[in-house]
Design a protein around this motif. Structure first.
Motif, mmCIF file in Angstrom:
data_model
loop_
_atom_site.group_PDB
_atom_site.id
_atom_site.type_symbol
_atom_site.label_atom_id
_atom_site.label_comp_id
_atom_site.label_asym_id
_atom_site.label_seq_id
_atom_site.Cartn_x
_atom_site.Cartn_y
_atom_site.Cartn_z
ATOM 1 N N ARG A 76 0.808 -1.221 0.000
ATOM 2 C CA ARG A 76 0.000 0.000 0.000
ATOM 3 C C ARG A 76 0.835 1.262 0.000
ATOM 4 N NH1 ARG A 76 -1.345 4.408 0.230
ATOM 5 N NH2 ARG A 76 -3.259 5.367 1.061
ATOM 6 N N PHE A 77 1.937 1.273 0.752
ATOM 7 C CA PHE A 77 2.667 2.526 0.956
ATOM 8 C C PHE A 77 4.025 2.578 0.255
ATOM 9 C CE2 PHE A 77 -0.229 2.193 4.596
ATOM 10 C CZ PHE A 77 -0.850 3.431 4.537
ATOM 11 N N GLY A 78 4.492 1.442 -0.281
ATOM 12 C CA GLY A 78 5.735 1.451 -1.038
ATOM 13 C C GLY A 78 6.956 1.075 -0.218
ATOM 14 N N ASP A 79 8.078 0.896 -0.922
ATOM 15 C CA ASP A 79 9.318 0.463 -0.267
ATOM 16 C C ASP A 79 9.883 1.519 0.678
ATOM 17 O OD1 ASP A 79 9.220 -1.928 -1.585
ATOM 18 O OD2 ASP A 79 10.568 -1.326 -3.206
ATOM 19 N N GLY A 80 9.430 2.750 0.548
ATOM 20 C CA GLY A 80 9.949 3.831 1.383
ATOM 21 C C GLY A 80 9.625 3.689 2.855
ATOM 22 N N VAL A 81 8.697 2.780 3.179
ATOM 23 C CA VAL A 81 8.346 2.604 4.594
ATOM 24 C C VAL A 81 9.140 1.465 5.226
ATOM 25 C CG1 VAL A 81 6.039 3.566 4.303
ATOM 26 C CG2 VAL A 81 6.387 1.087 4.085
ATOM 27 N N LEU A 82 10.130 0.932 4.489
ATOM 28 C CA LEU A 82 10.974 -0.132 5.020
ATOM 29 C C LEU A 82 12.391 0.391 5.247
ATOM 30 C CD1 LEU A 82 9.994 -3.194 2.780
ATOM 31 C CD2 LEU A 82 8.996 -2.467 4.963
ATOM 32 N N THR A 83 13.042 -0.157 6.263
ATOM 33 C CA THR A 83 14.447 0.159 6.491
ATOM 34 C C THR A 83 15.297 -0.667 5.524
ATOM 35 O OG1 THR A 83 14.788 -1.622 8.087
ATOM 36 C CG2 THR A 83 13.946 0.476 8.950
ATOM 37 N N ALA A 84 16.587 -0.401 5.534
ATOM 38 C CA ALA A 84 17.499 -1.156 4.666
ATOM 39 C C ALA A 84 17.493 -2.634 5.016
ATOM 40 C CB ALA A 84 18.916 -0.588 4.786
ATOM 41 N N GLU A 85 17.170 -2.936 6.267
ATOM 42 C CA GLU A 85 17.140 -4.328 6.717
ATOM 43 C C GLU A 85 15.792 -4.997 6.445
ATOM 44 O OE1 GLU A 85 18.059 -1.764 8.845
ATOM 45 O OE2 GLU A 85 20.162 -2.042 8.231
ATOM 46 N N GLY A 86 14.830 -4.251 5.915
ATOM 47 C CA GLY A 86 13.534 -4.824 5.596
ATOM 48 C C GLY A 86 12.513 -4.742 6.703
ATOM 49 N N ALA A 87 12.838 -4.008 7.767
ATOM 50 C CA ALA A 87 11.882 -3.824 8.860
ATOM 51 C C ALA A 87 11.032 -2.586 8.593
ATOM 52 C CB ALA A 87 12.619 -3.680 10.191
ATOM 53 N N LEU A 88 9.960 -2.436 9.348
ATOM 54 C CA LEU A 88 9.099 -1.272 9.187
ATOM 55 C C LEU A 88 9.802 -0.024 9.705
ATOM 56 C CD1 LEU A 88 6.296 -0.139 8.437
ATOM 57 C CD2 LEU A 88 5.588 -0.619 10.795
ATOM 58 N N ASP A 89 9.837 1.010 8.889
ATOM 59 C CA ASP A 89 10.358 2.316 9.295
ATOM 60 C C ASP A 89 9.181 3.120 9.824
ATOM 61 O OD1 ASP A 89 11.247 4.951 9.466
ATOM 62 O OD2 ASP A 89 12.648 4.721 7.793
ATOM 63 N N ARG A 90 9.006 3.114 11.122
ATOM 64 C CA ARG A 90 7.818 3.716 11.716
ATOM 65 C C ARG A 90 7.747 5.221 11.495
ATOM 66 N NH1 ARG A 90 5.219 0.062 14.784
ATOM 67 N NH2 ARG A 90 6.345 -1.878 15.129
ATOM 68 N N ALA A 91 8.902 5.867 11.507
ATOM 69 C CA ALA A 91 8.914 7.315 11.280
ATOM 70 C C ALA A 91 8.454 7.636 9.864
ATOM 71 C CB ALA A 91 10.304 7.873 11.531
ATOM 72 N N ALA A 92 8.940 6.875 8.884
ATOM 73 C CA ALA A 92 8.554 7.107 7.496
ATOM 74 C C ALA A 92 7.066 6.848 7.298
ATOM 75 C CB ALA A 92 9.378 6.209 6.568
ATOM 76 N N LEU A 93 6.579 5.769 7.888
ATOM 77 C CA LEU A 93 5.162 5.457 7.766
ATOM 78 C C LEU A 93 4.316 6.528 8.458
ATOM 79 C CD1 LEU A 93 2.910 3.519 6.914
ATOM 80 C CD2 LEU A 93 3.257 2.297 9.075
ATOM 81 N N GLY A 94 4.772 6.950 9.617
ATOM 82 C CA GLY A 94 4.049 7.979 10.353
ATOM 83 C C GLY A 94 3.919 9.271 9.570
ATOM 84 N N SER A 95 4.975 9.625 8.856
ATOM 85 C CA SER A 95 4.923 10.868 8.081
ATOM 86 C C SER A 95 3.938 10.764 6.923
ATOM 87 C CB SER A 95 6.318 11.217 7.548
ATOM 88 O OG SER A 95 6.746 10.269 6.590
ATOM 89 N N LEU A 96 3.716 9.548 6.443
ATOM 90 C CA LEU A 96 2.777 9.353 5.329
ATOM 91 C C LEU A 96 1.321 9.403 5.790
ATOM 92 C CD1 LEU A 96 4.431 6.487 3.231
ATOM 93 C CD2 LEU A 96 4.341 8.927 2.687
ATOM 94 N N VAL A 97 1.047 8.890 6.979
ATOM 95 C CA VAL A 97 -0.350 8.821 7.434
ATOM 96 C C VAL A 97 -0.748 10.023 8.279
ATOM 97 C CG1 VAL A 97 -0.311 6.309 7.383
ATOM 98 C CG2 VAL A 97 0.161 7.497 9.534
ATOM 99 N N PHE A 98 0.232 10.788 8.761
ATOM 100 C CA PHE A 98 -0.085 11.944 9.606
ATOM 101 C C PHE A 98 -0.842 12.984 8.780
ATOM 102 C CE2 PHE A 98 0.897 16.119 11.486
ATOM 103 C CZ PHE A 98 0.427 15.903 12.766
ATOM 104 N N GLY A 99 -2.019 13.341 9.247
ATOM 105 C CA GLY A 99 -2.808 14.346 8.558
ATOM 106 C C GLY A 99 -3.492 13.854 7.293
ATOM 107 N N ASP A 100 -3.447 12.538 7.050
ATOM 108 C CA ASP A 100 -4.086 11.968 5.862
ATOM 109 C C ASP A 100 -5.064 10.884 6.328
ATOM 110 O OD1 ASP A 100 -4.831 10.642 3.551
ATOM 111 O OD2 ASP A 100 -2.831 10.719 2.649
#
Length: 222
Positions: A76-100
């Motif tokens: 749904r949100f793309g590879d940008g929400v994953l860290t280099a190790e393949g884990a969830l990047d919570r900060a990146a995901l948070g910036s996408l859903v904040f205010g949306d």
């Protein structure tokens, strides 16, 4: 009969009875504001034999690498929400859903059912291991969430705001302003008391808190 109470922060909505519930298992909700001593109370209840389930822990577990939850978030949100190790990047995901609201709704549609399913499985496992198990669900935002579910008991931890601010400053390294803002953004003590069957005052010594938990456990007859 079980009390009808607002449900956990992960919107475990649906049937009024918990999915997978084993009839003799006691379900206790443990809630309270930030730095109000929930972890101390949960730890003591576990020492008495309760099965401790942490709502935040479930939410992390369902999006660990290799889970369907993380795969769905990536789709749904793309590879940008994953860290280099393949884990969830919570900060990146948070910036996408904040205010949306639409993006947040999509995220919730992925995470909430997965948490609900895992929660039901944990209850089943507890009941299979001990038909008379006491399950303590540690859910910080019980009041704020507003879902309607059945609990056998709701425990609220409570301490003066000044004490909680001091704990956040000293133990968590937060600024006083940040700590006060976090408290202000959560439900009030009065709102929590309105759903409480038992209130644990954690504003005194740790031993005083533990003594209250011990007394409550004895009253439970567990």
């Amino acid at each position: 009969s079980p009390h009808r109470r607002p449900g956990p922060s992960f919107a475990l909505a649906g049937p009024s009875a918990f999915p997978g519930r084993v009839a003799a298992v006691k379900l206790i909700a443990l809630t309270g504001g930030i730095a109000s001593g929930k972890s101390t109370v949960a730890r003591r209840l576990a020492e008495h034999g309760a099965v401790h389930i942490d709502a935040d822990g479930l939410a992390r577990e369902v999006v660990e690498p290799g889970t369907p939850g993380l795969a769905a978030i990536r789709e749904r949100f793309g590879d940008g929400v994953l860290t280099a190790e393949g884990a969830l990047d919570r900060a990146a995901l948070g910036s996408l859903v904040f205010g949306d609201p639409e993006a947040l709704a999509d995220l919730n549609a992925i995470v909430h059912p997965a948490v609900r399913e895992l929660f039901a499985r944990r209850i089943r496992e507890a009941g299979e291991a001990d038909p008379h198990a006491v399950v303590v669900y540690d859910v910080p935002l019980l009041v704020e969430a507003g879902s309607d579910l059945s609990w056998d008991l709701v425990i609220v931890t409570e301490a003066p705001a000044a004490t909680r601010v001091q704990r956040m400053v000293e133990l968590r390294g937060m600024t006083r302003d940040d700590a006060e803002r976090r408290i202000a953004n959560q439900a009030s003590d009065a709102a929590r008391r309105a759903v409480a069957d038992a209130v644990i005052d954690t504003g005194g010594t740790e031993q005083a808190t533990l003594d209250q938990v011990d007394e409550l456990w004895t009253r439970l007859g567990a």
